[in-house]
Design a protein around this motif. Structure first.
Motif, short mmCIF file in Angstrom:
data_model
loop_
_atom_site.label_atom_id
_atom_site.label_comp_id
_atom_site.label_asym_id
_atom_site.label_seq_id
_atom_site.Cartn_x
_atom_site.Cartn_y
_atom_site.Cartn_z
N ILE A 53 8.18 -93.60 78.03
CA ILE A 53 6.82 -94.08 77.72
C ILE A 53 6.87 -95.07 76.55
N ILE A 54 7.64 -94.75 75.52
CA ILE A 54 7.75 -95.62 74.34
C ILE A 54 8.33 -96.98 74.70
N VAL A 55 9.38 -97.00 75.53
CA VAL A 55 9.99 -98.26 75.94
C VAL A 55 8.98 -99.12 76.69
N LEU A 56 8.25 -98.53 77.62
CA LEU A 56 7.27 -99.28 78.41
C LEU A 56 6.17 -99.87 77.52
N LEU A 57 5.66 -99.05 76.59
CA LEU A 57 4.58 -99.51 75.73
C LEU A 57 5.07 -100.56 74.72
N GLY A 58 6.23 -100.31 74.12
CA GLY A 58 6.80 -101.27 73.17
C GLY A 58 7.07 -102.61 73.81
N TYR A 59 7.57 -102.59 75.04
CA TYR A 59 7.84 -103.82 75.78
C TYR A 59 6.53 -104.55 76.09
N ALA A 60 5.52 -103.80 76.52
CA ALA A 60 4.23 -104.40 76.87
C ALA A 60 3.58 -105.07 75.66
N LEU A 61 3.78 -104.50 74.46
CA LEU A 61 3.17 -105.05 73.24
C LEU A 61 4.07 -106.06 72.53
N ASN A 62 5.24 -106.33 73.12
CA ASN A 62 6.20 -107.30 72.57
C ASN A 62 6.73 -106.88 71.19
N VAL A 63 6.87 -105.57 71.00
CA VAL A 63 7.46 -105.04 69.76
C VAL A 63 8.51 -103.98 70.12
N THR A 67 9.73 -100.82 67.64
CA THR A 67 9.16 -99.59 68.20
C THR A 67 10.27 -98.61 68.57
N LEU A 68 11.32 -99.10 69.21
CA LEU A 68 12.43 -98.22 69.58
C LEU A 68 13.13 -97.65 68.36
N LEU A 69 13.38 -98.50 67.36
CA LEU A 69 14.04 -98.01 66.15
C LEU A 69 13.18 -96.97 65.43
N THR A 70 11.92 -97.26 65.28
CA THR A 70 11.00 -96.33 64.62
C THR A 70 10.92 -95.03 65.40
N ALA A 71 10.79 -95.14 66.71
CA ALA A 71 10.69 -93.95 67.56
C ALA A 71 11.96 -93.13 67.54
N CYS A 72 13.11 -93.78 67.54
CA CYS A 72 14.38 -93.04 67.51
C CYS A 72 14.48 -92.17 66.27
N PHE A 73 14.19 -92.75 65.10
CA PHE A 73 14.30 -91.98 63.86
C PHE A 73 13.19 -90.95 63.74
N PHE A 95 0.35 -89.98 72.72
CA PHE A 95 -0.08 -90.28 71.35
C PHE A 95 1.09 -90.80 70.53
N GLY A 96 2.25 -90.16 70.66
CA GLY A 96 3.44 -90.59 69.93
C GLY A 96 3.85 -92.00 70.30
N ALA A 97 3.80 -92.32 71.58
CA ALA A 97 4.16 -93.67 72.04
C ALA A 97 3.23 -94.71 71.46
N ILE A 98 1.94 -94.41 71.43
CA ILE A 98 0.96 -95.34 70.86
C ILE A 98 1.19 -95.48 69.36
N ALA A 99 1.42 -94.36 68.68
CA ALA A 99 1.64 -94.39 67.23
C ALA A 99 2.90 -95.19 66.88
N TYR A 100 4.00 -94.94 67.60
CA TYR A 100 5.24 -95.66 67.30
C TYR A 100 5.12 -97.15 67.63
N SER A 101 4.37 -97.49 68.66
CA SER A 101 4.14 -98.90 68.97
C SER A 101 3.32 -99.57 67.87
N LEU A 185 8.95 -91.45 57.67
CA LEU A 185 7.72 -91.13 56.93
C LEU A 185 6.62 -90.63 57.87
N SER A 186 6.41 -91.33 58.98
CA SER A 186 5.34 -90.93 59.89
C SER A 186 5.57 -89.52 60.43
N GLN A 187 6.82 -89.18 60.72
CA GLN A 187 7.11 -87.83 61.21
C GLN A 187 6.95 -86.79 60.11
N SER A 188 7.40 -87.10 58.91
CA SER A 188 7.29 -86.11 57.83
C SER A 188 5.83 -85.80 57.51
N ILE A 189 4.96 -86.78 57.65
CA ILE A 189 3.53 -86.57 57.39
C ILE A 189 2.95 -85.52 58.35
#
Length: 197
Positions: A53-63, A67-73, A95-101, A185-189
């Motif tokens: 889901i993250i790959v599809l959304l990140g690709y669609a938003l051109n980021v 997005t992948l790096l942020t999502a991986c960590f 929700f996670g895919a949208i947030a990471y994008s 940071l986003s995950q620790s929050i």
């Protein structure tokens, strides 16, 4: 009784429960070991679906890259530390895919702003403190009963954040440094009590 419990499980728990039963059917494992195996299987299944889901959304938003790096960590830390959950795993994944994008977009905007390594390290030290004191955070829907598993998850979470600090400290790649920092940071929050009532 086991059949009734199985029907009440969500899809990913149902699959991990069945796989755990299949794997341990010939082994004399106690419930604690079975719980650890089921947890690991469910973590892998949800991780794969979430990443698609993250790959599809990140690709669609051109980021895609930030997005992948942020999502991986962020996702890897989440698997270790737990955190706030929505009621259904699929909702959590979306929700996670949208947030990471969204964070990927922020990383793209901050690139070139010359944030110092010291600033990023300070942010990660705050994340480290949160993880040290609060991880792992489970939920009513997915409690962690095993004390040894809780300890392993806490230690692993702390080590992961420390490795992230080293990556940011030694990396010359600004996108990588920003993505690691904001992912962790986003995950620790999500471990804070305000998000886990």
């Amino acid at each position: 009784m086991l059949e009734n419990e199985e029907k009440q499980m969500n899809f990913s728990e149902n699959i991990s429960y069945k796989l755990t039963c299949a794997i341990t059917s010939q082994l004399d494992y106690d419930e604690e070991k079975k719980e650890i195996i089921a947890y690991a299987i469910e973590t892998v299944l949800l991780g794969i679906l979430g990443m698609v889901i993250i790959v599809l959304l990140g690709y669609a938003l051109n980021v895609l890259v930030p997005t992948l790096l942020t999502a991986c960590f962020g996702t890897f830390l989440r698997r270790l530390s737990g955190g706030a959950h929505l009621k259904k795993p699929l909702n959590c994944l979306v929700f996670g895919a949208i947030a990471y994008s969204f964070i990927g977009i922020i990383v793209g905007k901050l690139k070139g702003c010359d944030l110092s390594k010291m600033n990023l390290t300070m942010v990660l030290l705050i994340a480290l403190l949160i993880v040290f004191f609060l991880a792992p955070v489970d939920s009513e829907a997915k409690p962690i009963h095993s004390k040894s598993l809780k300890l392993k998850l806490k230690v692993s979470s702390v080590i992961f954040v420390m490795v992230s600090i080293l990556i940011v400290g030694f990396s010359a790649n600004e996108v990588l440094s920003l993505s690691v920092t904001f992912g962790v940071l986003s995950q620790s929050i999500t471990l804070l009590p305000i998000f886990n009532n």
